[in-house]
Scaffold this motif. Structure first.
Motif, PDB file in Angstrom:
ATOM      1  N   ARG A   1      49.425  -1.455 -54.774  1.00 49.22           N
ATOM      2  CA  ARG A   1      48.834  -1.281 -53.279  1.00 49.22           C
ATOM      3  C   ARG A   1      47.332  -1.822 -53.214  1.00 49.22           C
ATOM      4  N   VAL A   2      46.384  -1.562 -54.047  1.00 53.89           N
ATOM      5  CA  VAL A   2      44.913  -1.450 -53.914  1.00 53.89           C
ATOM      6  C   VAL A   2      44.608  -3.011 -54.444  1.00 53.89           C
ATOM      7  N   LEU A   3      45.145  -3.493 -55.579  1.00 52.69           N
ATOM      8  CA  LEU A   3      44.642  -4.661 -55.918  1.00 52.69           C
ATOM      9  C   LEU A   3      44.480  -5.867 -55.019  1.00 52.69           C
ATOM     10  N   PRO A   4      45.803  -5.878 -54.201  1.00 54.51           N
ATOM     11  CA  PRO A   4      46.032  -7.510 -53.348  1.00 54.51           C
ATOM     12  C   PRO A   4      44.671  -7.239 -52.159  1.00 54.51           C
ATOM     13  N   THR A   5      44.177  -6.024 -51.945  1.00 59.29           N
ATOM     14  CA  THR A   5      43.293  -5.672 -50.785  1.00 59.29           C
ATOM     15  C   THR A   5      41.950  -6.318 -51.497  1.00 59.29           C
ATOM     16  N   MET A   6      41.822  -6.322 -52.842  1.00 61.52           N
ATOM     17  CA  MET A   6      40.459  -6.785 -53.462  1.00 61.52           C
ATOM     18  C   MET A   6      40.379  -8.084 -54.094  1.00 61.52           C
ATOM     19  N   LYS A   7      41.248  -9.021 -53.596  1.00 60.40           N
ATOM     20  CA  LYS A   7      41.391 -10.286 -53.945  1.00 60.40           C
ATOM     21  C   LYS A   7      40.131 -10.965 -54.566  1.00 60.40           C
ATOM     22  N   ASP A   8      38.999 -10.877 -53.780  1.00 58.82           N
ATOM     23  CA  ASP A   8      37.746 -11.411 -54.199  1.00 58.82           C
ATOM     24  C   ASP A   8      36.938 -10.784 -55.329  1.00 58.82           C
ATOM     25  N   ALA A   9      37.520  -9.805 -55.744  1.00 60.48           N
ATOM     26  CA  ALA A   9      36.895  -9.075 -56.894  1.00 60.48           C
ATOM     27  C   ALA A   9      37.605  -8.915 -58.161  1.00 60.48           C
ATOM     28  N   GLU A  10      36.954  -8.639 -59.361  1.00 62.49           N
ATOM     29  CA  GLU A  10      37.534  -8.457 -60.467  1.00 62.49           C
ATOM     30  C   GLU A  10      37.739  -7.064 -60.590  1.00 62.49           C
ATOM     31  N   TYR A  11      39.102  -6.565 -61.272  1.00 57.41           N
ATOM     32  CA  TYR A  11      39.376  -5.151 -61.422  1.00 57.41           C
ATOM     33  C   TYR A  11      39.008  -4.927 -62.804  1.00 57.41           C
ATOM     34  N   LEU A  12      38.127  -4.043 -63.096  1.00 61.76           N
ATOM     35  CA  LEU A  12      37.553  -3.545 -64.255  1.00 61.76           C
ATOM     36  C   LEU A  12      38.327  -2.227 -64.881  1.00 61.76           C
ATOM     37  N   GLY A  13      39.069  -1.642 -63.958  1.00 59.74           N
ATOM     38  CA  GLY A  13      39.968  -0.492 -64.400  1.00 59.74           C
ATOM     39  C   GLY A  13      39.990   0.629 -63.769  1.00 59.74           C
ATOM     40  N   PRO A  14      40.844   1.735 -64.377  1.00 51.04           N
ATOM     41  CA  PRO A  14      40.814   3.040 -63.589  1.00 51.04           C
ATOM     42  C   PRO A  14      40.041   4.161 -63.851  1.00 51.04           C
ATOM     43  N   ALA A  15      39.751   5.301 -63.512  1.00 51.46           N
ATOM     44  CA  ALA A  15      39.384   6.503 -63.956  1.00 51.46           C
ATOM     45  C   ALA A  15      40.093   7.570 -63.245  1.00 51.46           C
ATOM     46  N   TYR A  16      40.495   8.628 -63.757  1.00 48.78           N
ATOM     47  CA  TYR A  16      41.079   9.780 -63.200  1.00 48.78           C
ATOM     48  C   TYR A  16      40.208  10.996 -62.965  1.00 48.78           C
ATOM     49  N   ASP A  17      40.190  11.608 -61.837  1.00 47.23           N
ATOM     50  CA  ASP A  17      39.426  12.845 -61.679  1.00 47.23           C
ATOM     51  C   ASP A  17      40.613  14.018 -61.322  1.00 47.23           C
ATOM     52  N   SER A  18      40.727  14.671 -62.364  1.00 49.45           N
ATOM     53  CA  SER A  18      41.809  15.763 -62.190  1.00 49.45           C
ATOM     54  C   SER A  18      41.289  16.862 -61.091  1.00 49.45           C
ATOM     55  N   THR A  19      40.024  17.108 -61.077  1.00 51.46           N
ATOM     56  CA  THR A  19      39.575  18.067 -60.025  1.00 51.46           C
ATOM     57  C   THR A  19      39.938  17.611 -58.483  1.00 51.46           C
ATOM     58  N   ALA A  20      39.894  16.262 -58.488  1.00 54.49           N
ATOM     59  CA  ALA A  20      39.858  15.856 -57.043  1.00 54.49           C
ATOM     60  C   ALA A  20      41.426  15.375 -56.888  1.00 54.49           C
ATOM     61  N   MET A  21      42.290  15.223 -57.866  1.00 58.34           N
ATOM     62  CA  MET A  21      43.436  14.777 -57.913  1.00 58.34           C
ATOM     63  C   MET A  21      43.337  13.155 -57.445  1.00 58.34           C
ATOM     64  N   ALA A  22      42.509  12.497 -57.951  1.00 53.27           N
ATOM     65  CA  ALA A  22      42.345  11.036 -57.317  1.00 53.27           C
ATOM     66  C   ALA A  22      41.951  10.146 -58.524  1.00 53.27           C
TER      67      ALA A  22
END
Length: 101
Positions: free
Chosen positions: A52-73
């Motif tokens: 969902r998100v990567l196509p909206t950031m076409k002009d940027a290089e994706y570096l990776g994810p991190a998960y925050d269990s407290t925020a569930m985000a």
């Protein structure tokens, strides 16, 4: 003398439980929590969120994810023109919560 003070301080912190958890240990805990919540059906799969998100950031290089269990985000990290951009996504719904500039 400095070594003695440092040793005493370290011992006091560890006894009182105030010693900080290393960042990599917290990261492993959050990853395990994300896996557990996903298997329980409480979170979307990371790959679905990235689709969902990567196509909206076409002009940027994706570096990776991190998960925050407290925020569930998830925090997806990108770089564009030397600037780091964070996109925070609700792991339950896939809704973008915040986008840094």
């Amino acid at each position: 003398m400095r070594k003695l003070i440092a040793s005493c301080l370290a011992a006091t912190l560890s006894i009182s439980g105030l010693a900080a958890t290393p960042a990599h240990a917290q990261s492993r805990d959050d990853q395990g929590e994300a896996r557990k919540e996903m298997h329980a059906g409480n979170l979307m799969k990371l790959r679905d969120i990235e689709r969902r998100v990567l196509p909206t950031m076409k002009d940027a290089e994706y570096l990776g994810p991190a998960y925050d269990s407290t925020a569930m985000a998830y925090r997806l990290k990108f770089i564009r023109e030397g600037r780091v951009i964070y996109v925070d996504v609700d792991a339950r719904t896939g809704r973008v919560l915040r986008r840094s500039r």
